[in-house]
Scaffold this motif. Structure first.
Motif, PDB file in Angstrom:
ATOM      1  N   MET A 185       0.841  -1.185   0.000  1.00 27.92           N
ATOM      2  CA  MET A 185       0.000   0.000   0.000  1.00 27.92           C
ATOM      3  C   MET A 185       0.883   1.245   0.000  1.00 27.92           C
ATOM      4  O   MET A 185       0.608   2.220  -0.717  1.00 27.92           O
ATOM      5  CB  MET A 185      -0.933   0.007   1.207  1.00 27.92           C
ATOM      6  CG  MET A 185      -1.928   1.167   1.203  1.00 27.92           C
ATOM      7  SD  MET A 185      -3.175   0.989   2.519  1.00 27.92           S
ATOM      8  CE  MET A 185      -4.182   2.451   2.213  1.00 27.92           C
ATOM      9  N   SER A 186       1.973   1.208   0.763  1.00 26.45           N
ATOM     10  CA  SER A 186       2.910   2.332   0.794  1.00 26.45           C
ATOM     11  C   SER A 186       3.568   2.519  -0.574  1.00 26.45           C
ATOM     12  O   SER A 186       3.726   3.646  -1.057  1.00 26.45           O
ATOM     13  CB  SER A 186       3.985   2.102   1.857  1.00 26.45           C
ATOM     14  OG  SER A 186       3.409   2.001   3.146  1.00 26.45           O
ATOM     15  N   GLU A 187       3.953   1.414  -1.210  1.00 27.52           N
ATOM     16  CA  GLU A 187       4.549   1.513  -2.543  1.00 27.52           C
ATOM     17  C   GLU A 187       3.564   2.098  -3.543  1.00 27.52           C
ATOM     18  O   GLU A 187       3.931   2.927  -4.392  1.00 27.52           O
ATOM     19  CB  GLU A 187       5.000   0.127  -3.017  1.00 27.52           C
ATOM     20  CG  GLU A 187       6.286  -0.360  -2.389  1.00 27.52           C
ATOM     21  CD  GLU A 187       6.791  -1.627  -3.064  1.00 27.52           C
ATOM     22  OE1 GLU A 187       6.702  -1.709  -4.314  1.00 27.52           O
ATOM     23  OE2 GLU A 187       7.262  -2.527  -2.353  1.00 27.52           O
ATOM     24  N   GLY A 188       2.303   1.664  -3.476  1.00 31.07           N
ATOM     25  CA  GLY A 188       1.299   2.202  -4.387  1.00 31.07           C
ATOM     26  C   GLY A 188       1.119   3.700  -4.214  1.00 31.07           C
ATOM     27  O   GLY A 188       0.978   4.445  -5.192  1.00 31.07           O
TER      28      GLY A 188
ATOM     29  N   GLY B 241      -4.231   1.878  -1.771  1.00 27.48           N
ATOM     30  CA  GLY B 241      -3.483   3.037  -1.303  1.00 27.48           C
ATOM     31  C   GLY B 241      -3.742   4.329  -2.048  1.00 27.48           C
ATOM     32  O   GLY B 241      -4.124   5.349  -1.440  1.00 27.48           O
ATOM     33  N   PRO B 242      -3.559   4.360  -3.368  1.00 26.50           N
ATOM     34  CA  PRO B 242      -3.719   5.619  -4.098  1.00 26.50           C
ATOM     35  C   PRO B 242      -5.097   6.271  -3.950  1.00 26.50           C
ATOM     36  O   PRO B 242      -5.179   7.474  -3.678  1.00 26.50           O
ATOM     37  CB  PRO B 242      -3.434   5.217  -5.547  1.00 26.50           C
ATOM     38  CG  PRO B 242      -2.488   4.064  -5.417  1.00 26.50           C
ATOM     39  CD  PRO B 242      -2.974   3.304  -4.219  1.00 26.50           C
ATOM     40  N   PRO B 243      -6.230   5.530  -4.093  1.00 27.46           N
ATOM     41  CA  PRO B 243      -7.516   6.204  -3.902  1.00 27.46           C
ATOM     42  C   PRO B 243      -7.747   6.672  -2.466  1.00 27.46           C
ATOM     43  O   PRO B 243      -8.376   7.703  -2.248  1.00 27.46           O
ATOM     44  CB  PRO B 243      -8.550   5.144  -4.314  1.00 27.46           C
ATOM     45  CG  PRO B 243      -7.830   3.854  -4.307  1.00 27.46           C
ATOM     46  CD  PRO B 243      -6.416   4.152  -4.600  1.00 27.46           C
TER      47      PRO B 243
ATOM     48  N   LEU C 233       1.037   3.370   8.224  1.00 27.73           N
ATOM     49  CA  LEU C 233       1.230   2.045   7.636  1.00 27.73           C
ATOM     50  C   LEU C 233       2.543   1.417   8.093  1.00 27.73           C
ATOM     51  O   LEU C 233       2.605   0.231   8.442  1.00 27.73           O
ATOM     52  CB  LEU C 233       1.208   2.148   6.112  1.00 27.73           C
ATOM     53  CG  LEU C 233      -0.144   2.406   5.459  1.00 27.73           C
ATOM     54  CD1 LEU C 233       0.040   2.760   3.988  1.00 27.73           C
ATOM     55  CD2 LEU C 233      -1.059   1.198   5.604  1.00 27.73           C
ATOM     56  N   LEU C 234       3.603   2.205   8.091  1.00 24.71           N
ATOM     57  CA  LEU C 234       4.913   1.658   8.450  1.00 24.71           C
ATOM     58  C   LEU C 234       5.026   1.396   9.944  1.00 24.71           C
ATOM     59  O   LEU C 234       5.760   0.497  10.372  1.00 24.71           O
ATOM     60  CB  LEU C 234       6.004   2.604   7.953  1.00 24.71           C
ATOM     61  CG  LEU C 234       6.151   2.529   6.429  1.00 24.71           C
ATOM     62  CD1 LEU C 234       6.736   3.796   5.858  1.00 24.71           C
ATOM     63  CD2 LEU C 234       6.997   1.325   6.042  1.00 24.71           C
TER      64      LEU C 234
END
Length: 396
Positions: free
Chosen positions: A231-234, A357-359, A380-381
């Motif tokens: 999700m963080s990468e997205g 993640g992005p939306p 998230l982290l």
């Protein structure tokens, strides 16, 4: 909860009899590189595909849903097939679907056709992804060394190579159809050559009746860790450059450089993550990754200007880099005889986060502003770091 012995040596004898583990490691690295190159071949020419079909931004967004649907359908199915038939036949079938769909993208007649082809393309990619990660686990067990992080770095390097070739093709005004066709043939040769050096699946395992690789109770903790990481990468993929430009006040060039720094951090972290894992174990590696990423997220969100934000991007890349390979290794150890289904189940949870993640950031940014929305990365982290403790195993 037992973790994949890294190194696990129970397949070393079979691997030695069937071929060189070192050769298999190089072959699986080539698989990861080719997979990254194939996907970035499409990604680099999205503007050309959109222009050829006359699609609006909204219509392109609809077509891209095909990638999401294909991945979410393909991952659990591929995991079940790996359990039933082994990684090598699933890899062969996945490559065939993947590389046949690539040139067909250029022949899609319109929005519906493009959406359908992208769905098939993503299904093939899902099968390749599960099977090559299962092979990566077999290589680790045969060599007695952690290598998944380096293999994932090869995927990133393949993505860079595919994007560079795509950029050259676009600059030279080479059409999408010949570009994708030549790329598919070249990558098919790489996959075929690498496929001759792969390791056999455990010959003593019983054939599974598993049809879909869905998360079991023991996979929810590793799945949650991968969910947070992807999700963080997205978020970084879709919002990172925009954040630098609109919230931090960077120029367009600096914003693009920020994403390059994030990507470079990912490559460096994946190349070094295996060494850290061998020294400290899965849990400490994940906790260190989470803390490093959280520091990067905090620095990014609080950055008064571009230099601090760029440093935060690099730290985020370093922190996120080793998470997915480490969790895949752990999940594979939960079922020593069938690593593919566990990897597929965890991947499905992670990919759900990648899509969500992005939306989520978009909605929060609309309500509170983009700088405040990026604090979701810190949350998230932090959750990732705390949840990593649930993966503790005797050797961690």
């Amino acid at each position: 909860m037992a973790e994949a012995p890294c190194p696990g040596r129970e397949t070393a004898g079979a691997a030695t009899r069937s071929g060189s583990p070192r050769g298999a490691r190089a072959a699986v690295g080539a698989l990861f590189f080719a997979n990254g190159a194939a996907f970035s071949t499409w990604a680099a020419r999205v503007p050309a595909v959109t222009e050829n079909l006359g699609l609006s931004a909204g219509e392109l967004a609809v077509a891209l849903i095909g990638l999401s649907v294909g991945a979410l359908l393909g991952l659990p199915v591929a995991g079940g097939l790996v359990a039933q038939r082994g990684s090598r036949p699933v890899l062969a079938g996945g490559v065939a679907v993947y590389l046949l769909a690539l040139p067909l993208i250029g022949f899609a007649p319109g929005l519906i056709g493009l959406t359908a082809v992208l769905t098939v393309f993503a299904c093939g990619n899902a099968a390749v992804d599960v099977a090559m990660n299962a092979q990566g686990v077999l290589v680790e067990r045969a060599t007695g060394r952690a290598v998944l992080g380096r293999l994932h770095a090869m995927f990133s390097l393949g993505g860079i190579a595919g994007a560079l070739v795509g950029g050259v093709a676009a600059a030279a005004d080479i059409g999408v159809r010949p570009h994708f066709a030549v790329a598919a043939v070249a990558l098919a040769a790489v996959f075929a050559l690498a496929g001759t050096r792969l390791l056999p699946d455990d010959p003593g395992r019983e054939r599974s009746r598993l049809r879909l690789a869905l998360p079991s109770a023991g996979l929810w903790a590793p799945g949650a860790v991968v969910f947070c990481a992807l999700m963080s990468e997205g978020v970084m993929n879709d919002w990172g450059a925009l954040y630098l430009r609109d919230a931090v006040g960077s120029s367009a060039g600096t914003a693009a450089f920020g994403f390059a720094l994030f990507s470079a951090g990912m490559v460096v972290g994946r190349l070094s993550g295996d060494t850290v894992h061998e020294r400290f174990g899965t849990v400490r590696l994940l906790q260190l990754s989470g803390l490093l990423g959280a520091a990067g997220a905090l620095l990014t969100a609080a950055a008064p200007g571009p230099p601090a934000a760029l440093a935060g991007f690099a730290l985020l890349g370093l922190g996120l880099a080793a998470v997915v390979p480490a969790v895949f290794r752990h999940a594979a150890g939960l079922d020593q005889g069938r690593p593919g289904p566990s990897i597929a189940a965890v991947s499905t949870l992670g990919y759900t986060g990648f899509l969500a993640g992005p939306p989520v950031i978009g909605v929060i940014a609309e309500l509170t502003g983009l700088r405040a929305a990026m604090l979701v990365l810190l949350l998230l982290l932090t959750v990732l770091t705390i949840t990593a403790h649930r993966l503790r195993a005797p050797d961690s």
